[in-house]
Write an enzyme that holds these catalytic residues in place. Sequence first.
Site, PDB file in Angstrom:
ATOM      1  N   CYS A 121       5.450  21.861  13.229  1.00 48.87           N
ATOM      2  CA  CYS A 121       5.900  21.386  14.545  1.00 48.87           C
ATOM      3  C   CYS A 121       5.435  19.958  14.819  1.00 48.87           C
ATOM      4  O   CYS A 121       4.600  19.712  15.693  1.00 48.87           O
ATOM      5  CB  CYS A 121       5.403  22.329  15.618  1.00 48.87           C
ATOM      6  SG  CYS A 121       6.006  23.987  15.318  1.00 48.87           S
ATOM      7  N   GLY A 139      -6.928   7.478 -10.997  1.00 48.60           N
ATOM      8  CA  GLY A 139      -6.601   8.821 -10.522  1.00 48.60           C
ATOM      9  C   GLY A 139      -5.094   8.976 -10.487  1.00 48.60           C
ATOM     10  O   GLY A 139      -4.480   9.629 -11.333  1.00 48.60           O
TER      11      GLY A 139
HETATM   12  C1  LIG Z   1     -14.031   4.666  -5.613  1.00 45.69           C
HETATM   13  C2  LIG Z   1     -12.674   5.056  -6.050  1.00 45.69           C
HETATM   14  N1  LIG Z   1     -12.379   5.050  -7.358  1.00 45.69           N
HETATM   15  C3  LIG Z   1     -11.158   5.400  -7.813  1.00 45.69           C
HETATM   16  C4  LIG Z   1     -10.149   5.754  -6.946  1.00 45.69           C
HETATM   17  C5  LIG Z   1      -8.835   6.168  -7.523  1.00 45.69           C
HETATM   18  O1  LIG Z   1      -7.790   5.397  -7.122  1.00 45.69           O
HETATM   19  P1  LIG Z   1      -6.350   5.682  -7.761  1.00 45.69           P
HETATM   20  O2  LIG Z   1      -6.066   7.117  -7.580  1.00 45.69           O
HETATM   21  O3  LIG Z   1      -5.446   4.818  -6.981  1.00 45.69           O
HETATM   22  O4  LIG Z   1      -6.429   5.283  -9.199  1.00 45.69           O
HETATM   23  C6  LIG Z   1     -10.394   5.752  -5.570  1.00 45.69           C
HETATM   24  C7  LIG Z   1      -9.315   6.066  -4.617  1.00 45.69           C
HETATM   25  O5  LIG Z   1      -9.030   5.365  -3.712  1.00 45.69           O
HETATM   26  C8  LIG Z   1     -11.687   5.402  -5.108  1.00 45.69           C
HETATM   27  O6  LIG Z   1     -11.979   5.418  -3.801  1.00 45.69           O
END
Ligand SMILES: Cc1ncc(COP(=O)(O)O)c(C=O)c1O
Length: 418
Positions: A343, A275
């Site tokens: 705040c 991600g």
């Molecule tokens: C199950 C799972 N897959 C993938 C990700 C994506 O992680 P990242 O954005 O660090 O690649 C996450 C995020 O924590 C996740 O919980």
Amino acid sequence: MSFHAYLHDRLHVGQIALEDLANRYGTPLYVYSRPAIEQQWRNFHDAFGARNHLICYAVKANSNLSLLACLARLGSGFDIVSGGELERVLTAGGDPKKIVFSGVGKTEAEITSALKAGIRCLNCESLPELRRIDTVASGLGVKAPIALRINPDVDAETHPYIATGLQQNKFGIAWEDAVDAYEQALKLPNIEITGIACHIGSQITTLSPYIDSIKLLNTLIPKLAQEGIKLRDIDLGGGLGIRYSNEEPPAPTELARIVRNNLTDDSACVIIEPGRSIVGNAGWLITKVQYLKHTKLKNFAIVDAAMNDLLRPALYSSWHDILPLTQHADVTERLYDVVGPVCESGDFLGRERRLALRDNDYLAIASAGAYGFSMSSNYNSRPRAAEILIDGDQARLIRKREVLSELLSGEMPIEIDS
Ligand SMILES: Cc1ncc(COP(=O)(O)O)c(C=O)c1O
């Protein structure tokens, strides 16, 4: 990697000067680069080459429909964690057969919509969830494809709030209980075992935690084979870190290399769920200086973006580079805390930054593409920012700025008797 550069003292992304966008669309404003996002996705896809694999973008990092549509068009799969994310991926044209559904608390309604959509697999995180999936599938008269998410008790060496692969974390089934859990799954009539999953955390900057969890999977997979369980998918999760300041995270090619060199199963489909590493450095939050406040101890640049727009500094004490959209050679640099109007003393975007600022200047908060807009809120009754996608010489509005009437629209004020 950074996708911005100064040209004649003005900060550009691709061919677009960010100041022009700020003037046209107002601030706070999220801006993303389509070529940067697509390049990052391709880096993962190409790194795995001929190996049977599927890159499932983790929607939680940034779930804007236009970004999802760009990735769907490249052939991306998606990792989702809610019925809302499922709806988004389907609306954006994502292929259900490339959707994996993670998360510890899937409701009956969410499992039902996932099964009706015909997704690739539910990554199941507990035995009660497994039984619920079986019951829902039975009600629909289908078999539910599942992978068990294993908690390998591996330290991802990251911020404690985004470490997910330790025994004390709520995620997954303890690796010692994995074979038993698969045996239970085998007995459930409406469950079809398709894989194994193992996501250990986010913003991971070394490869050793991945190697440790792959080695653990190498010990489990043959045991499952002895039980007659053949796995179609091995899901190694996401989590590859990005460079916010001076981190040196491994490249997707290095992740692919350690998979090649360490995973003994060489035929199953390897799923990767990145991600942050796809969208993180492809997004900027643009904000405008409202006031420059000089006190005995500190200088504050009070800007119009806040912790409700970008929560990461307040939540994780995270560091984002802060860049003026226009450089001034004639203004003296000072050390500023860049803070929002909310705040809370925790409402800061960056502390002790050396900047040459004038009133009404614009600033870009870099590396804000992941867990930026998607974690934003209406705290302090602040409408959420607009979002723009840059593509070549075009910049398009992909989400309009929220207006106050939208904030109030769901509320039903009752008559208050005196
Ligand atoms: C199950 C799972 N897959 C993938 C990700 C994506 O992680 P990242 O954005 O660090 O690649 C996450 C995020 O924590 C996740 O919980």
